[in-house]
Design a protein around this motif. Structure first.
Motif, PDB file in Angstrom:
ATOM      1  N   ALA A   1      50.208  40.026  35.323  1.00 51.13           N
ATOM      2  CA  ALA A   1      50.553  38.602  35.325  1.00 51.13           C
ATOM      3  C   ALA A   1      49.279  37.763  35.285  1.00 51.13           C
ATOM      4  O   ALA A   1      49.198  36.787  34.524  1.00 51.13           O
ATOM      5  N   PHE A   2      48.275  38.126  36.077  1.00 58.27           N
ATOM      6  CA  PHE A   2      47.023  37.375  36.099  1.00 58.27           C
ATOM      7  C   PHE A   2      46.362  37.381  34.724  1.00 58.27           C
ATOM      8  O   PHE A   2      45.852  36.361  34.266  1.00 58.27           O
ATOM      9  N   GLN A   3      46.365  38.534  34.074  1.00 58.29           N
ATOM     10  CA  GLN A   3      45.734  38.632  32.758  1.00 58.29           C
ATOM     11  C   GLN A   3      46.433  37.710  31.770  1.00 58.29           C
ATOM     12  O   GLN A   3      45.787  36.974  31.036  1.00 58.29           O
ATOM     13  N   TYR A   4      47.755  37.727  31.769  1.00 53.68           N
ATOM     14  CA  TYR A   4      48.535  36.897  30.846  1.00 53.68           C
ATOM     15  C   TYR A   4      48.278  35.416  31.114  1.00 53.68           C
ATOM     16  O   TYR A   4      48.025  34.639  30.193  1.00 53.68           O
ATOM     17  N   LEU A   5      48.321  35.023  32.375  1.00 52.42           N
ATOM     18  CA  LEU A   5      48.123  33.616  32.720  1.00 52.42           C
ATOM     19  C   LEU A   5      46.694  33.164  32.428  1.00 52.42           C
ATOM     20  O   LEU A   5      46.482  32.034  31.991  1.00 52.42           O
ATOM     21  N   SER A   6      45.724  34.035  32.649  1.00 55.25           N
ATOM     22  CA  SER A   6      44.333  33.642  32.420  1.00 55.25           C
ATOM     23  C   SER A   6      44.041  33.445  30.940  1.00 55.25           C
ATOM     24  O   SER A   6      43.309  32.531  30.568  1.00 55.25           O
ATOM     25  N   VAL A   7      44.635  34.263  30.097  1.00 56.59           N
ATOM     26  CA  VAL A   7      44.407  34.149  28.655  1.00 56.59           C
ATOM     27  C   VAL A   7      45.143  32.939  28.090  1.00 56.59           C
ATOM     28  O   VAL A   7      44.606  32.191  27.276  1.00 56.59           O
ATOM     29  N   ARG A   8      46.375  32.721  28.541  1.00 58.28           N
ATOM     30  CA  ARG A   8      47.205  31.633  28.012  1.00 58.28           C
ATOM     31  C   ARG A   8      46.958  30.290  28.693  1.00 58.28           C
ATOM     32  O   ARG A   8      47.376  29.262  28.185  1.00 58.28           O
ATOM     33  N   GLY A   9      46.348  30.307  29.860  1.00 59.38           N
ATOM     34  CA  GLY A   9      46.148  29.066  30.594  1.00 59.38           C
ATOM     35  C   GLY A   9      47.382  28.633  31.366  1.00 59.38           C
ATOM     36  O   GLY A   9      47.414  27.557  31.939  1.00 59.38           O
TER      37      GLY A   9
ATOM     38  N   ARG B   1      42.446  30.820  44.142  1.00 58.50           N
ATOM     39  CA  ARG B   1      42.426  32.192  44.666  1.00 58.50           C
ATOM     40  C   ARG B   1      42.725  33.201  43.555  1.00 58.50           C
ATOM     41  O   ARG B   1      42.125  34.286  43.511  1.00 58.50           O
ATOM     42  N   GLY B   2      43.634  32.864  42.640  1.00 61.11           N
ATOM     43  CA  GLY B   2      43.925  33.731  41.504  1.00 61.11           C
ATOM     44  C   GLY B   2      42.714  33.893  40.598  1.00 61.11           C
ATOM     45  O   GLY B   2      42.385  35.004  40.171  1.00 61.11           O
ATOM     46  N   TRP B   3      42.043  32.766  40.305  1.00 60.13           N
ATOM     47  CA  TRP B   3      40.839  32.829  39.474  1.00 60.13           C
ATOM     48  C   TRP B   3      39.736  33.628  40.175  1.00 60.13           C
ATOM     49  O   TRP B   3      39.000  34.378  39.527  1.00 60.13           O
ATOM     50  N   ALA B   4      39.631  33.480  41.488  1.00 59.90           N
ATOM     51  CA  ALA B   4      38.623  34.249  42.233  1.00 59.90           C
ATOM     52  C   ALA B   4      38.909  35.743  42.130  1.00 59.90           C
ATOM     53  O   ALA B   4      37.987  36.553  41.949  1.00 59.90           O
ATOM     54  N   CYS B   5      40.173  36.110  42.229  1.00 59.90           N
ATOM     55  CA  CYS B   5      40.553  37.521  42.108  1.00 59.90           C
ATOM     56  C   CYS B   5      40.232  38.038  40.704  1.00 59.90           C
ATOM     57  O   CYS B   5      39.660  39.119  40.550  1.00 59.90           O
ATOM     58  N   VAL B   6      40.585  37.263  39.690  1.00 60.29           N
ATOM     59  CA  VAL B   6      40.285  37.660  38.308  1.00 60.29           C
ATOM     60  C   VAL B   6      38.774  37.834  38.132  1.00 60.29           C
ATOM     61  O   VAL B   6      38.315  38.816  37.525  1.00 60.29           O
TER      62      VAL B   6
END
Length: 148
Positions: free
Chosen positions: A39-47, A97-102
């Motif tokens: 989920a993090f990967q998908y959200l980070s790529v798509r914004g 926090r999500g961006w920090a984890c990524v």
């Protein structure tokens, strides 16, 4: 030996992700599960994405996606924002926090790649990278998502 590469790729992926999750837990991200990474990967790529879009990507029902988003929101990894084009919908985006984890995952992957290069040599690892990239491109660049 022919036929070994898929198994070796699977074992290498498992070993890498096991190390990443142990290290994440040590660094305060012990509540992250491997499924969250997709989920993090998908959200980070798509914004960002709606829960429906996230569910489609993950291959789960809308209800399961909403439950996942609820869980990640409670833990501070994502937040819901108004959709820019649909007043009824909400967009799920990574929170700080999500961006920090990524960011930690990317740094850990880099550490692991550097250690791998030390084991086999940087030039040989680059051949592996190029070979895998060629295969993925030929396969149509499939999305990174769980194989439920």
């Amino acid at each position: 030996m022919a036929g070994e590469i898929p198994g070796l790729l699977g074992m290498a992926f498992h070993a890498i992700m096991e190390e990443v999750h142990v290290r994440l837990a040590e660094e305060g991200f012990g509540d992250v599960r491997p499924a969250h990474g997709f989920a993090f990967q998908y959200l980070s790529v798509r914004g960002g994405a709606t829960a429906v879009e996230l569910g489609q990507h993950l291959g789960v029902t809308k209800q399961a996606a909403v439950q996942l988003v609820d869980e990640l929101e409670r833990r501070g990894y994502v937040e819901r924002r108004p959709h820019p084009a649909d007043r009824r919908a909400r967009v799920v985006v990574l929170a700080s926090r999500g961006w920090a984890c990524v960011g930690r995952v990317v740094a850990l992957w880099t550490e692991i790649e550097n250690r791998w290069a030390g084991l086999v040599g940087a030039d040989r690892l680059e051949v592996v990278r190029e070979s895998l990239s060629a295969y993925v491109t030929a396969a149509g660049s499939p999305p990174i998502r769980p194989l439920w």
